[in-house]
Design a protein around this motif. Structure first.
Motif, PDB file in Angstrom:
ATOM      1  N   LEU A   1       0.794  -1.339  -0.169  1.00  0.00           N
ATOM      2  CA  LEU A   1       0.011   0.138  -0.055  1.00  0.00           C
ATOM      3  C   LEU A   1       1.033   1.086   0.023  1.00  0.00           C
ATOM      4  N   ARG A   2       0.637   1.903  -0.881  1.00  0.00           N
ATOM      5  CA  ARG A   2       1.449   3.344  -1.193  1.00  0.00           C
ATOM      6  C   ARG A   2       0.314   4.428  -1.363  1.00  0.00           C
ATOM      7  N   ALA A   3       0.691   5.697  -0.634  1.00  0.00           N
ATOM      8  CA  ALA A   3      -0.153   6.710  -0.984  1.00  0.00           C
ATOM      9  C   ALA A   3       0.794   8.096  -0.808  1.00  0.00           C
ATOM     10  N   GLU A   4       0.313   9.031  -1.347  1.00  0.00           N
ATOM     11  CA  GLU A   4       1.033  10.588  -1.031  1.00  0.00           C
ATOM     12  C   GLU A   4      -0.307  11.482  -1.244  1.00  0.00           C
ATOM     13  N   VAL A   5      -0.320  12.151  -0.311  1.00  0.00           N
ATOM     14  CA  VAL A   5      -1.295  13.295  -0.318  1.00  0.00           C
ATOM     15  C   VAL A   5      -0.475  14.401   0.414  1.00  0.00           C
ATOM     16  N   ASP A   6      -1.350  15.827   0.267  1.00  0.00           N
ATOM     17  CA  ASP A   6      -0.715  16.951   0.917  1.00  0.00           C
ATOM     18  C   ASP A   6      -0.630  16.643   2.478  1.00  0.00           C
ATOM     19  N   GLY A   7       0.652  16.455   3.063  1.00  0.00           N
ATOM     20  CA  GLY A   7       0.676  16.710   4.474  1.00  0.00           C
ATOM     21  C   GLY A   7       1.164  14.828   4.742  1.00  0.00           C
ATOM     22  N   ALA A   8       1.005  14.206   3.996  1.00  0.00           N
ATOM     23  CA  ALA A   8       1.609  12.490   4.357  1.00  0.00           C
ATOM     24  C   ALA A   8       1.929  11.701   3.289  1.00  0.00           C
ATOM     25  N   ARG A   9       2.593  10.776   3.498  1.00  0.00           N
ATOM     26  CA  ARG A   9       3.153   9.705   2.643  1.00  0.00           C
ATOM     27  C   ARG A   9       3.231   8.417   3.285  1.00  0.00           C
ATOM     28  N   LEU A  10       2.990   7.384   2.982  1.00  0.00           N
ATOM     29  CA  LEU A  10       3.025   6.121   3.533  1.00  0.00           C
ATOM     30  C   LEU A  10       3.506   4.974   2.440  1.00  0.00           C
ATOM     31  N   GLU A  11       3.988   4.032   3.065  1.00  0.00           N
ATOM     32  CA  GLU A  11       4.378   2.930   2.319  1.00  0.00           C
ATOM     33  C   GLU A  11       4.192   1.719   3.327  1.00  0.00           C
ATOM     34  N   ILE A  12       3.216   0.777   3.260  1.00  0.00           N
ATOM     35  CA  ILE A  12       2.975  -0.282   4.144  1.00  0.00           C
ATOM     36  C   ILE A  12       2.791  -1.810   3.461  1.00  0.00           C
ATOM     37  N   LEU A  13       3.378  -2.520   4.017  1.00  0.00           N
ATOM     38  CA  LEU A  13       3.029  -3.831   3.502  1.00  0.00           C
ATOM     39  C   LEU A  13       1.930  -4.836   4.404  1.00  0.00           C
TER      40      LEU A  13
END
Length: 341
Positions: A134-146
């Motif tokens: 799972l990967r996501a990027e928005v204003d204020g946050a980023r993440l990469e989670i398995l």
């Protein structure tokens, strides 16, 4: 009164739709692993009522995270949620894209990636060797989670039939161990990086493909964690499945799924969403104590959604293959959603 029903367990692959787009009677039932070919929910034979989505929620000791990639034919609806349990701060970004531009959804679960590209939102959901990335990027946050997929881990698949033309296939996958990181923008142009603690972080999938009635009310509850050294996942549903002959109720203990073939009763106070909830029947008696209510409301000309997704902890008991399993402190949610879509 007990509301036990008899459901058919499916063990071989099956197409959800017949060639004319109607429900395949052979597809009705439940499975321990995704078996349904849902490529018929593609908008070519029937348009305007198709609903397709991938929703992932991740719970950690410090944060609640959720990603949505979805299409309802005439629009795509995407969202990224990050709630900081330490401070109460919430980052909630969403986008509604007319006619679904910039959206990729696989024909069937596992057939390919899900992606969302919209103003201010980028989401990627991709199957990899060890699970789902799972990967996501928005204003204020980023993440990469398995979201890890342990060997032998079972996942609930269910077809809910309202009629031959209105039906839903859902995969509810609870208690997936989660690892990875989350980055949040902080003051003075700094970023805070949070590593998800292994063994205390869990991912849950709601995969959906179907054609829905225009108005619908549903309850959904899920929780994951460890109790007395055992990994336990709860999957609970109500209202939308009533009187269909199907339920989405199950418990997963150490990767083994036990179907709850019963319509459970949901009791909660709509005047006070943070008051304790009770979900119970012959097969389970669970108390849910919320600590945060995520209120959502969207109202457009042809689409409206109003919901309370309350996050908190479950305690009580549930039957798993005839064994009474005690649960306490399982982190998850319970929700009441009313859609016009």
């Amino acid at each position: 009164m007990p509301r036990t029903i008899v459901e058919r367990e499916l063990t071989t692959p099956v197409a959800l739709c017949l060639p004319d787009g109607s429900l395949n009677p052979a597809a009705v039932g439940w499975s321990r692993t995704p078996l349904h070919d849902t490529s018929g929910i593609d908008g070519r034979r029937v348009w305007g009522r198709n609903k397709r989505w991938e929703y992932w929620a991740v719970t950690t000791p410090t944060h609640l995270i959720a990603l949505t990639v979805s299409s309802i034919d005439y629009a795509a609806v995407h969202a990224v949620l990050v709630h900081d349990r330490r401070t109460g701060a919430t980052l909630d970004r969403s986008a509604i894209v007319p006619f679904g531009g910039g959206t990729t959804l696989p024909a069937s679960l596992g057939d390919g990636p899900a992606r969302a590209r919209a103003k201010g939102i980028s989401i990627d959901v991709e199957e990899v060797e060890d699970g789902t990335l799972l990967r996501a990027e928005v204003d204020g946050a980023r993440l990469e989670i398995l979201a890890e997929l342990p060997e032998g881990h079972e996942r609930l698949g269910v077809v809910v039939p309202w009629s031959t033309r209105r039906f839903q296939y859902t995969v509810k996958d609870v208690a997936r161990p989660a690892t990875g990181w989350l980055e949040l923008d902080a003051a003075e142009a700094r970023r805070e990086r949070i590593e998800l603690p292994a063994g205390e972080s869990w991912a849950v999938l709601d995969h959906g493909r179907g054609r829905w009635p225009y108005r619908m009310v549903w309850n959904w509850g899920a929780a994951s964690g460890t109790v007395n050294g055992r990994t336990i996942g709860l999957q609970l549903g109500g209202k939308w499945t009533d009187r269909t002959g199907s339920t989405e109720n199950a418990v997963v203990v150490d990767g083994r799924l036990s179907k709850i073939e019963e319509e459970l009763d949901w009791e909660y106070d709509e005047r006070d969403w943070l008051a304790p909830w009770r979900i119970h029947g012959v097969s389970a008696d669970l108390r849910f104590e919320p600590f945060w209510d995520r209120v959502s409301a969207t109202e457009l000309i042809v689409f409206g959604s109003h919901g309370h997704q309350c996050f908190g902890h479950y305690s009580g008991w549930v039957l798993a293959d005839g064994e009474r399993v005690e649960v306490s402190g399982l982190l998850g949610w319970a929700e009441d959603v009313r859609n016009r879509w």
